[in-house]
Design a protein around this motif. Sequence first.
Motif, mmCIF file in Angstrom:
data_model
loop_
_atom_site.group_PDB
_atom_site.id
_atom_site.type_symbol
_atom_site.label_atom_id
_atom_site.label_comp_id
_atom_site.label_asym_id
_atom_site.label_seq_id
_atom_site.Cartn_x
_atom_site.Cartn_y
_atom_site.Cartn_z
ATOM 1 N N GLU A 1 -16.259 -14.187 -89.173
ATOM 2 C CA GLU A 1 -15.773 -13.323 -88.085
ATOM 3 C C GLU A 1 -14.702 -12.379 -88.594
ATOM 4 O O GLU A 1 -14.243 -11.509 -87.865
ATOM 5 C CB GLU A 1 -15.170 -14.176 -86.963
ATOM 6 C CG GLU A 1 -16.041 -15.320 -86.531
ATOM 7 C CD GLU A 1 -16.484 -15.174 -85.101
ATOM 8 O OE1 GLU A 1 -15.605 -14.956 -84.247
ATOM 9 O OE2 GLU A 1 -17.695 -15.260 -84.848
ATOM 10 N N VAL B 1 -10.256 -16.672 -101.584
ATOM 11 C CA VAL B 1 -10.923 -17.786 -100.911
ATOM 12 C C VAL B 1 -9.935 -18.308 -99.880
ATOM 13 O O VAL B 1 -8.752 -18.485 -100.186
ATOM 14 C CB VAL B 1 -11.273 -18.911 -101.909
ATOM 15 C CG1 VAL B 1 -11.871 -20.102 -101.194
ATOM 16 C CG2 VAL B 1 -12.228 -18.386 -102.979
ATOM 17 N N ASP C 1 -1.338 -23.121 -90.712
ATOM 18 C CA ASP C 1 -1.837 -21.775 -90.989
ATOM 19 C C ASP C 1 -2.908 -21.706 -92.056
ATOM 20 O O ASP C 1 -3.396 -20.628 -92.356
ATOM 21 C CB ASP C 1 -0.659 -20.874 -91.392
ATOM 22 C CG ASP C 1 0.205 -20.522 -90.199
ATOM 23 O OD1 ASP C 1 -0.362 -20.225 -89.140
ATOM 24 O OD2 ASP C 1 1.437 -20.561 -90.304
ATOM 25 N N ILE D 1 -4.763 -21.829 -95.853
ATOM 26 C CA ILE D 1 -4.443 -21.416 -97.214
ATOM 27 C C ILE D 1 -5.287 -20.217 -97.608
ATOM 28 O O ILE D 1 -6.419 -20.077 -97.153
ATOM 29 C CB ILE D 1 -4.679 -22.601 -98.193
ATOM 30 C CG1 ILE D 1 -4.109 -22.308 -99.577
ATOM 31 C CG2 ILE D 1 -6.160 -22.966 -98.286
ATOM 32 C CD1 ILE D 1 -4.075 -23.547 -100.476
ATOM 33 N N ASP E 1 -10.254 -12.227 -106.411
ATOM 34 C CA ASP E 1 -11.144 -12.828 -105.421
ATOM 35 C C ASP E 1 -10.295 -13.647 -104.448
ATOM 36 O O ASP E 1 -9.298 -14.252 -104.857
ATOM 37 C CB ASP E 1 -12.147 -13.775 -106.093
ATOM 38 C CG ASP E 1 -13.154 -13.009 -106.945
ATOM 39 O OD1 ASP E 1 -13.154 -11.760 -106.870
ATOM 40 O OD2 ASP E 1 -13.910 -13.665 -107.686
ATOM 41 N N THR F 1 -1.902 -10.423 -88.412
ATOM 42 C CA THR F 1 -2.268 -11.614 -87.634
ATOM 43 C C THR F 1 -1.083 -12.378 -87.074
ATOM 44 O O THR F 1 -1.257 -13.285 -86.275
ATOM 45 C CB THR F 1 -3.058 -12.623 -88.513
ATOM 46 O OG1 THR F 1 -2.177 -13.130 -89.518
ATOM 47 C CG2 THR F 1 -4.260 -11.960 -89.162
ATOM 48 N N LYS F 2 0.126 -12.030 -87.485
ATOM 49 C CA LYS F 2 1.327 -12.820 -87.144
ATOM 50 C C LYS F 2 1.154 -14.292 -87.535
ATOM 51 O O LYS F 2 1.533 -15.202 -86.815
ATOM 52 C CB LYS F 2 1.668 -12.705 -85.657
ATOM 53 C CG LYS F 2 2.203 -11.336 -85.238
ATOM 54 C CD LYS F 2 3.653 -11.151 -85.568
ATOM 55 C CE LYS F 2 4.187 -9.774 -85.179
ATOM 56 N NZ LYS F 2 3.719 -8.696 -86.096
ATOM 57 N N ARG F 3 0.551 -14.510 -88.685
ATOM 58 C CA ARG F 3 0.430 -15.862 -89.226
ATOM 59 C C ARG F 3 0.889 -15.870 -90.677
ATOM 60 O O ARG F 3 0.923 -14.837 -91.320
ATOM 61 C CB ARG F 3 -1.029 -16.342 -89.208
ATOM 62 C CG ARG F 3 -1.586 -16.431 -87.821
ATOM 63 C CD ARG F 3 -2.991 -17.002 -87.883
ATOM 64 N NE ARG F 3 -3.755 -16.492 -86.765
ATOM 65 C CZ ARG F 3 -5.075 -16.562 -86.668
ATOM 66 N NH1 ARG F 3 -5.775 -17.123 -87.629
ATOM 67 N NH2 ARG F 3 -5.701 -16.077 -85.619
ATOM 68 N N ARG G 1 -9.184 -21.193 -96.523
ATOM 69 C CA ARG G 1 -9.598 -22.356 -95.732
ATOM 70 C C ARG G 1 -8.566 -22.581 -94.630
ATOM 71 O O ARG G 1 -7.363 -22.482 -94.880
ATOM 72 C CB ARG G 1 -9.660 -23.624 -96.593
ATOM 73 C CG ARG G 1 -10.811 -23.681 -97.567
ATOM 74 C CD ARG G 1 -12.169 -23.810 -96.876
ATOM 75 N NE ARG G 1 -13.246 -24.025 -97.819
ATOM 76 C CZ ARG G 1 -13.829 -23.062 -98.539
ATOM 77 N NH1 ARG G 1 -13.416 -21.807 -98.410
ATOM 78 N NH2 ARG G 1 -14.804 -23.345 -99.373
ATOM 79 N N GLY G 2 -9.047 -22.868 -93.438
ATOM 80 C CA GLY G 2 -8.132 -23.174 -92.339
ATOM 81 C C GLY G 2 -7.321 -21.986 -91.848
ATOM 82 O O GLY G 2 -6.317 -22.141 -91.173
ATOM 83 N N PHE G 3 -7.771 -20.788 -92.198
ATOM 84 C CA PHE G 3 -7.014 -19.593 -91.797
ATOM 85 C C PHE G 3 -7.742 -18.865 -90.666
ATOM 86 O O PHE G 3 -7.293 -18.851 -89.529
ATOM 87 C CB PHE G 3 -6.792 -18.699 -93.019
ATOM 88 C CG PHE G 3 -6.276 -17.329 -92.684
ATOM 89 C CD1 PHE G 3 -5.142 -17.171 -91.897
ATOM 90 C CD2 PHE G 3 -6.937 -16.190 -93.142
ATOM 91 C CE1 PHE G 3 -4.680 -15.899 -91.578
ATOM 92 C CE2 PHE G 3 -6.475 -14.929 -92.825
ATOM 93 C CZ PHE G 3 -5.347 -14.776 -92.036
ATOM 94 N N VAL G 4 -8.861 -18.244 -90.987
ATOM 95 C CA VAL G 4 -9.720 -17.689 -89.942
ATOM 96 C C VAL G 4 -11.142 -18.069 -90.292
ATOM 97 O O VAL G 4 -11.437 -18.411 -91.425
ATOM 98 C CB VAL G 4 -9.662 -16.144 -89.865
ATOM 99 C CG1 VAL G 4 -8.376 -15.672 -89.247
ATOM 100 C CG2 VAL G 4 -9.879 -15.538 -91.243
ATOM 101 N N TYR G 5 -11.999 -18.015 -89.318
ATOM 102 C CA TYR G 5 -13.401 -18.264 -89.566
ATOM 103 C C TYR G 5 -13.935 -17.027 -90.279
ATOM 104 O O TYR G 5 -14.042 -15.953 -89.703
ATOM 105 C CB TYR G 5 -14.124 -18.513 -88.249
ATOM 106 C CG TYR G 5 -15.562 -18.914 -88.433
ATOM 107 C CD1 TYR G 5 -15.922 -19.808 -89.436
ATOM 108 C CD2 TYR G 5 -16.554 -18.396 -87.621
ATOM 109 C CE1 TYR G 5 -17.239 -20.178 -89.619
ATOM 110 C CE2 TYR G 5 -17.865 -18.768 -87.788
ATOM 111 C CZ TYR G 5 -18.211 -19.655 -88.793
ATOM 112 O OH TYR G 5 -19.522 -20.015 -88.970
#
Lengths: 556, 556
Positions: B495, B486, B463, B465, B484, B541-543, B488-492
């Motif tokens: 978008e 930040v 999922d 971070i 703030d 997002t169900k994540r 990574r590896g969650f959503v682009y």
Amino acid sequence: MKKQNTGKLKIIPIGGLEQIGMNITAFEYEDSIIVVDCGLAFPEDDMLGVDLVIPDITYLKDNADKLKGFVITHGHEDHIGALPYVLKEINLPLYSTKLTLGIIENKLKEHNLLRSTKRKVVRHGQSINLGKFRIEFIKTNHSIQDASALAIYSPAGIVVHTGDFKVDYTPVFGDAIDLQRFAEIGKKGVLALMSDSTNAERPGFTQSERTVGITFDHIFAEHQNTRLIIATFASNVDRVQQIINSAYKYGRKVVVEGRSMVNIISTASELGYLNVPKNTLIEIDQLKNYPPEKTVLITTGSQGESMAALSRMAADVHRKITIMPNDTVIFSSNPIPGNEKAVSRVINELSAKGANVIFQDVHVSGHACQEELKLIYSLVKPKYAIPVHGEYRHLKANAGIAQSLGIPKENIFILQSGDVLEISEKSAKVVDKVHTGAILVDGLGVGDVGNIVLRDRQHLAEDGIMIVVLSLERGTNRLLAGPDIVSRGFVYVREAEALMEEARQVVEEALEKCLAGKHADWNKIKLTVRDTMNDFIWKRTKRRPMIIPIIMDVDV
Amino acid sequence: MKKQNTGKLKIIPIGGLEQIGMNITAFEYEDSIIVVDCGLAFPEDDMLGVDLVIPDITYLKDNADKLKGFVITHGHEDHIGALPYVLKEINLPLYSTKLTLGIIENKLKEHNLLRSTKRKVVRHGQSINLGKFRIEFIKTNHSIQDASALAIYSPAGIVVHTGDFKVDYTPVFGDAIDLQRFAEIGKKGVLALMSDSTNAERPGFTQSERTVGITFDHIFAEHQNTRLIIATFASNVDRVQQIINSAYKYGRKVVVEGRSMVNIISTASELGYLNVPKNTLIEIDQLKNYPPEKTVLITTGSQGESMAALSRMAADVHRKITIMPNDTVIFSSNPIPGNEKAVSRVINELSAKGANVIFQDVHVSGHACQEELKLIYSLVKPKYAIPVHGEYRHLKANAGIAQSLGIPKENIFILQSGDVLEISEKSAKVVDKVHTGAILVDGLGVGDVGNIVLRDRQHLAEDGIMIVVLSLERGTNRLLAGPDIVSRGFVYVREAEALMEEARQVVEEALEKCLAGKHADWNKIKLTVRDTMNDFIWKRTKRRPMIIPIIMDVDV
């Protein structure tokens, strides 16, 4: 003189070629497009965290005015699973046989699409007209009931699409594959045959589903003093029917366990595809009222799926079933490539609990082997062969069979997804390539996980992350706080306190130098932090965690 | 009257049971301990980022004064791979046959351990004395040369350990397994047999390695117009020998490609285990001087390993070899469980480049099947049976064979790693459990990656971070900057800008409320940030990305 038809048929696989899953193919003739199947794919190993994969249907959306409907060959996920997602983008009527539609309707219900989706049951032997196409449904056999091949009649000629199929002369339910109809259509002259390549590397003939029933009878006869637990694919209703038959014969009560299996079995029963003798099925809570050797559990989890019922039993975390030393557990399945280790883990866990595990020769495939493919080619006698459904190696093996039967090499097309094959009696040629792709579904997100996110997940998975935060005074860039380092998935911090403190000092020194310089903009500061940390950590650990420098801009 | 020996033999598997790999077993009698093998395991799928796994040798370290030496059965990684790590902790002499030691010495060189490690070559038939033990090396056959079974003589009786073995009556190099010696020792009376369980589920007899040579000859005869590329295990020198033999017979030059294969072949050649006719081997750069059909490449990568030579060729990233449409590529191997998909990917890539890929029936196993196990049991006639080398299912199958041959159930021991089996003529019993475990090696780190790190990597992998940073004024807890976010590896992010901004606002509001309260200590603030973010992201997002709140303490 017969009027020559000048139009050309286009066959456009939107997905499903050179991969397992995501089967969806467009057939286009002038102003008409029909779409055969609409499947999902399961994520590859490198698609971390992704739940499922659906086809990119840009081409269909761009040609929405031509679309006439979805024609579905059978009810497996790799042929219907993307429907709920795709129907939200293009609302089209669905055509399929009764059980297939029943299974689809369960999905539509979950996604609130039942009312907005037109659908029509088609019987085997029946045809439907969609724009310039007529589509005839032909009875086949497969590891799910009510599977169909399609004869797609277009002004440019007939294309026969086998769907997923095998030849079963003695099916458990209903008729054998309608070989006569394949022959009849073949006699008319068939332009192209698109046939199932899954087992094209395997010589011989796939055994009848009924042979598994005989094996069940033997197993039931030989294990009359133990409870039986049988895992198989949820959608293989004939397999379940045969277990029920053996259970009835040997006086056992049957429990069905696992959500997907309960769902499909109830749909199949309601629609008349499953014949359960009275008082045979019991609820799981009633198990305690019967001696174990008078019961049989049919369960999901034959692929070692970690959340499925059998895996939970094996791991001792099932809410209602505990494996006992005398249990006999049967895997009525073969591991799908990629699942071997997971299945083996479950077998080990069950064995360690004392269960007797049977996993060999209690399964037959649902796909045609080489001799069956030869039979279909010989009945249909197509001008062109287009192997479908399989990875490249399978398509190539199917192409080899076509060639061995006398179809010229230049008439055999191993297509890629997106290829536009323009085909007529005179010629066939890939004339264009349309946009296709895989859209990743993760939770509620459809398409918001792409390559960058996956690359980051891979990086995080392998080496973890180190976050370096600092606060700078706005305007002066004076260091107000930090650098502080937080890490996850890198080292167990309590064991590496010295390393982390050293890293902090190294970054602090580099930072002081950088901030003392004249042109210390944020990009330069971040770069300095990242490079310094990367070098230090690589030198000390030969690892490359993701380094995230974060600067807070503080206005004091 | 014969003096009764009151001492007892302890057999303590430190690793290797109920798993593939990490074979290491201690034999203890009074003040003497010998250790048989010292292997590594390859990481399981859930050991993200881990390079390899070695055994926890706490028990050996705690009994360092008793340790007499390592006795090594053969040169495969799962029997020698942990030596360089373990020898750094306990410096002991090594005993093994010549090729085995040659392969070990390559490893010791890499780890700068050559000078500090005593070692002795033992010939088959020879014995060594180590404390209260005498150990005899017995010739066996396996998929690597110079494999040994061990007869371990202790005052409590003889234990025969087969190592990994098969019965090959017609081996390619050297002698067949010394069945007579097994029989002779059996005649003396053997306390326990520890035998290889890898293939105990398979009926019949494993074929001779020589049958593969015959297959090679057929393939070479049938493919005289194409280049041949043959992938196999680097350590299978006999397999390489047979390819060289066929190449010589059919006038082809041989290139060996892949670092591990080059290493082992040069060691085997130097030590006289490989017989290469003059002018047969050429360097890869010389390939261009010969027509393709006069060459054969022997390469690593038969398991689809992504960095191996064959995988690079298939993916078109090999520096020197490009696959050509006429190439014939042979997998002289079976996929090890877990590698099926990787192998299939390489086959697909090669097929798509037009290569003809042969992957069936060009391999034999190196492990004994059921009939061979029965043979060894019948020659050795042990009082106790201790199946080794395999997952639980394999150990259980081996136990079943022992029982079918008349060994009473209570004399058969399926041990777990750490079990202390105390064994004598009178009785055998697991009397204790010692500490064992798996130590993960990641880069230079040995043991600094544990369960918490792996759990974090898994979470990050699935999922991603989200990091939430804020600066608070020291003392007042006034919000100076942030929050703030930040990720990574969650959503682009491009978008999902709207989602991220909304998340920021939601956290900001919760934060304001929290900071306005009286007892807003840092823990409470972090908890508020984490919970608020978790709820919001899950709802939308169900994540469940990992949420890391970071507070900077700013003294203005």
